[in-house]
Design an enzyme around this catalytic site. Structure first.
Site, PDB file in Angstrom:
ATOM      1  N   GLY A  97       0.814  -1.216   0.000  1.00  0.00           N
ATOM      2  CA  GLY A  97       0.000   0.000   0.000  1.00  0.00           C
ATOM      3  C   GLY A  97       0.845   1.261   0.000  1.00  0.00           C
ATOM      4  N   LEU A 120      -5.403 -12.551  -7.939  1.00  0.00           N
ATOM      5  CA  LEU A 120      -5.267 -11.243  -7.315  1.00  0.00           C
ATOM      6  C   LEU A 120      -5.703 -10.135  -8.262  1.00  0.00           C
ATOM      7  CD1 LEU A 120      -1.614 -11.838  -6.102  1.00  0.00           C
ATOM      8  CD2 LEU A 120      -3.700 -12.141  -4.738  1.00  0.00           C
ATOM      9  N   GLU A 121      -6.437  -9.175  -7.757  1.00  0.00           N
ATOM     10  CA  GLU A 121      -6.731  -7.960  -8.510  1.00  0.00           C
ATOM     11  C   GLU A 121      -5.714  -6.915  -8.062  1.00  0.00           C
ATOM     12  OE1 GLU A 121      -9.714  -8.351  -6.119  1.00  0.00           O
ATOM     13  OE2 GLU A 121     -10.392 -10.099  -7.205  1.00  0.00           O
TER      14      GLU A 121
END
Length: 178
Positions: A97, A120-121
């Site tokens: 992040g 996974l996106e």
């Protein structure tokens, strides 16, 4: 109830949680640090819920691959995980992040009985280089309550997933195109 790192290790030792590969060094107080696999699907252009998602597939080279803003990437976890007893929550973490990489925001739940390498996106706020096998998020295990129902026994559309899987929403839309 969230399992602690030692409880995850104990459940792996008894076979209640399956990991392939498993590295006890990757355990944290309440999670397991999962890694990015070696392959990405790059989804570009307009996406239509009534049609399979067009994509180009690429391997992430050892020198890394730069994720570009405005593109949807579908990736896969390096680890295959599963448990008949515990549900799983897979998320990105502060590490990814802080690089402006959003990973797996829309579908973090792995049902009890779902044994998979996670699709996974992935989106990037700015150009960001990723590498195969890098730490990419945290996996949490949750105790389930009530009568158990194994996801693998339900026969739903994603039970056979073992790698990157595009959306199959088109299967539910009347007139959807395969």
């Amino acid at each position: 109830m969230i399992l602690t790192g030692p409880a995850i290790a104990a459940a792996v030792a008894t076979g209640e949680i399956a990991f392939d590969p498993f590295d006890p060094v990757r355990l944290s107080p309440n999670a397991y640090d999962w890694r990015l696999g070696e392959t990405l699907r790059i989804c570009d252009g307009d996406l239509d819920s009534a049609s399979p998602t067009p994509f180009a597939e690429t391997s992430i080279p050892d020198g890394g691959l730069v994720l570009e803003p405005g593109l949807l990437y579908l990736g896969v976890t390096l680890e295959r995980t599963g448990s008949e007893r515990y549900a799983q929550l897979l998320n990105g973490d502060r590490t990814t992040g802080a690089m402006g990489i959003w990973v797996h925001v829309s579908a973090p739940l792995g049902h009890a009985g779902h044994a998979i390498r996670w699709t996974l996106e992935i989106r990037a706020a700015r150009p960001a280089r990723v590498y195969p096998g890098m730490t990419f998020g945290k996996l949490v295990f949750l105790q389930t309550f009530g009568a158990s129902a194994s996801y693998q026994q339900l026969g739903t559309k994603y039970t056979a997933t073992d790698g990157i899987d595009i959306s199959r929403l088109y299967e539910e839309i009347p007139g959807g195109r395969a």
